[in-house]
Enzyme design. Structure first.
Site, short mmCIF file in Angstrom:
data_model
loop_
_atom_site.label_atom_id
_atom_site.label_comp_id
_atom_site.label_asym_id
_atom_site.label_seq_id
_atom_site.Cartn_x
_atom_site.Cartn_y
_atom_site.Cartn_z
N CYS A 157 0.81 -1.23 0.00
CA CYS A 157 0.00 0.00 0.00
C CYS A 157 0.84 1.27 0.00
O CYS A 157 0.30 2.37 -0.21
CB CYS A 157 -0.96 0.01 1.19
N1 COA Z 1 -20.56 -9.60 7.53
C1 COA Z 1 -21.11 -9.72 8.74
N2 COA Z 1 -20.38 -9.90 9.86
C2 COA Z 1 -19.06 -10.03 9.74
C3 COA Z 1 -18.41 -9.94 8.50
C4 COA Z 1 -19.22 -9.72 7.36
N3 COA Z 1 -18.68 -9.60 6.14
N4 COA Z 1 -17.09 -10.10 8.68
C5 COA Z 1 -16.90 -10.27 10.00
N5 COA Z 1 -18.09 -10.24 10.64
C6 COA Z 1 -18.33 -10.41 12.08
C7 COA Z 1 -17.27 -11.26 12.74
O1 COA Z 1 -17.59 -12.63 12.67
C8 COA Z 1 -17.29 -10.74 14.16
O2 COA Z 1 -18.38 -11.34 14.81
P1 COA Z 1 -18.32 -11.65 16.42
O3 COA Z 1 -18.15 -10.33 17.07
O4 COA Z 1 -19.63 -12.29 16.66
O5 COA Z 1 -17.12 -12.55 16.57
C9 COA Z 1 -17.61 -9.26 14.00
O6 COA Z 1 -18.24 -9.13 12.72
C10 COA Z 1 -16.38 -8.39 14.07
O7 COA Z 1 -15.38 -8.88 13.15
P2 COA Z 1 -13.95 -8.26 13.03
O8 COA Z 1 -13.18 -8.97 11.96
O9 COA Z 1 -13.34 -8.19 14.39
O10 COA Z 1 -14.36 -6.82 12.48
P3 COA Z 1 -13.61 -5.43 12.64
O11 COA Z 1 -14.50 -4.51 13.37
O12 COA Z 1 -12.23 -5.58 13.12
O13 COA Z 1 -13.56 -4.92 11.15
C11 COA Z 1 -11.98 -4.74 9.33
C12 COA Z 1 -12.89 -5.65 10.16
C13 COA Z 1 -11.19 -5.59 8.37
C14 COA Z 1 -12.88 -3.80 8.52
C15 COA Z 1 -11.08 -3.89 10.23
O14 COA Z 1 -10.43 -4.73 11.15
C16 COA Z 1 -10.05 -3.12 9.47
O15 COA Z 1 -10.34 -2.33 8.61
N6 COA Z 1 -8.78 -3.28 9.83
C17 COA Z 1 -7.69 -2.62 9.15
C18 COA Z 1 -7.59 -3.18 7.82
C19 COA Z 1 -6.56 -2.54 6.97
O16 COA Z 1 -6.37 -1.38 6.95
N7 COA Z 1 -5.89 -3.32 6.21
C20 COA Z 1 -4.93 -2.85 5.33
C21 COA Z 1 -5.07 -3.59 4.10
S1 COA Z 1 -3.92 -2.98 2.98
#
Ligand code: COA
Length: 374
Positions: A157
């Site tokens: 990135c």
């Molecule tokens: N639809 C519905 N629910 C979902 C889901 C989806 N697509 N994906 C995950 N969930 C659920 C999970 O199962 C979890 O459920 P639980 O609380 O019952 O266990 C809950 O939602 C939270 O999941 P989590 O993965 O912890 O979500 P989050 O709030 O951390 O958000 C991201 C996920 C990826 C959006 C976030 O962590 C993020 O943006 N991180 C940084 C990513 C980044 O910048 N990456 C760089 C890439 S270059």
């Protein structure tokens, strides 16, 4: 030493849009088929049933509402769930080069430059279509740039900002009169569309930037680069193990680690403070404070991440005008994100206004440029 400016930018938008509703419908249909065809193993407790995705979760967790992609049908086909591209003969322009030529040509026109003015092309992206010959050299030829050189680089990135530092230094030291940086990102091809945790994250796009000597810049939207600062710190939290050794390790291309994998929560927690501190230190090294910055063009991965970085920088919420967001429309476009934000939200500022372009991502890697409207 010459003074270097970003004299133009441009944006190639991929031809298809996928809304969250379309994405979730396709994903949930895949889940339905998977669970039905594995019902016996799921009931026997040998396999976990897949859970459905939701539009509400995606919008709340990421701020993304849609994304552009190079191919829509293949991604939304529950039997396929990856883009489908026709192979091209060696004599044809490669797909990534095609995007970069479109964006690069526009950036050169916006800078008022012709092919004869460019001494280097850097193709910087988080995935390269092939190892060699360099995409940049194909792009150089397709744009009619007969002199100079081209090379590819990948810092995930942060590819664009790292390339911009190289471009700025080349111009400062007079090894190039002007440099064209292109960022063709086909993130849809490295995304696991079957993975509920991340299937909504990425989109495709190409950005291009022209860097040249301040003395030759004629465009109305030229930004002098006051400084650039790069930093890396190793982490496995964003990783893709696909590579030329995969075949020799007898890996199946469908193995989950042959595509983008992340520990999203850890990334969030670790990268936000790093990015805010990096920007603050960079500005301080130039005798500047975050409050003097008119606009932050931040990497676009997650809305909450950008909000948190904004708060850490300013001690209060940054307004949309101070830290514009484009990821609602484009999703995460890897290295192109901060450049799209710059491209879309820089012409309205006045001479003397200060800005910061900052990327952060896999590596970890962070790159920033402090710029002043010329
Ligand atoms: N639809 C519905 N629910 C979902 C889901 C989806 N697509 N994906 C995950 N969930 C659920 C999970 O199962 C979890 O459920 P639980 O609380 O019952 O266990 C809950 O939602 C939270 O999941 P989590 O993965 O912890 O979500 P989050 O709030 O951390 O958000 C991201 C996920 C990826 C959006 C976030 O962590 C993020 O943006 N991180 C940084 C990513 C980044 O910048 N990456 C760089 C890439 S270059």
């Amino acid at each position: 030493m010459h003074r270097a400016v970003i004299s133009a930018s441009s944006l190639y938008t991929a031809p298809h849009t996928i809304s969250n509703a379309e994405l979730v419908a396709a994903y949930n249909s895949y889940v339905g088929e998977f669970n039905a065809s594995n019902a016996a193993r799921i009931v026997a407790g040998e396999l976990a049933a897949l859970e459905e995705s939701s539009v509400d979760f995606i919008e709340k967790a990421s701020g993304i509402t849609r994304r552009y992609v190079m191919d829509k049908a293949g991604v939304l086909d529950p039997q396929r769930m990856r883009p489908k591209f026709a192979p091209r003969a060696n004599a044809q322009l490669s797909l990534q080069a095609e995007m970069a030529v479109a964006a690069g040509g526009e950036a050169l026109a916006a800078a008022g430059k012709s092919a004869g003015d460019v001494d280097a092309v850097i193709c910087a992206a988080s995935n390269m279509q092939r190892p060699y010959p360099a995409m940049a050299i194909e792009i150089q030829r397709a744009l009619g740039i007969r002199q100079g050189h081209g090379f590819d680089m990948n810092v995930a990135c942060s590819s664009a900002t790292f390339a911009l530092e190289l471009a700025v230094n080349a111009v400062r030291c007079d090894s190039a009169r002007s440099v064209l940086v292109v960022n063709p990102e086909i993130c849809s091809a490295h995304l696991a569309w079957q993975d509920r945790d991340c299937h909504f994250i990425f989109g495709d796009v190409c950005t291009a930037v022209v860097v040249e000597k301040r003395a030759t810049a004629t465009s109305a939207n030229a930004w002098e680069v006051l400084g650039s600062k790069l930093a890396t710190s190793f982490s496995n939290n964003i990783r893709n193990n696909a590579g030329f050794l995969s075949r020799c390790e007898d890996r199946d291309p469908a193995d989950r680690d042959q595509l983008f994998v992340q520990e999203g929560r850890k990334v969030f927690k670790e990268v936000c403070p790093m990015a805010a501190e990096h920007i603050t230190h960079h500005l301080a090294s130039l005798g500047l404070a975050p409050t003097q910055v008119r606009r932050f063009w931040l990497h676009q991965a997650n809305l909450a991440m950008n909000q948190l970085i904004g708060r850490r920088l300013l001690g209060r919420d940054a307004t949309a005008d101070e830290a514009p967001v484009i990821l609602d429309e484009f999703a995460n476009t890897a290295s192109a994100g901060s450049i799209i934000a710059f491209h879309r939200h820089s012409t309205d500022l006045a001479a003397g206004d200060l800005g910061v372009i900052c990327s952060f991502g896999a590596g970890y890697s962070i790159g920033s440029l402090v710029v002043r409207k010329y």
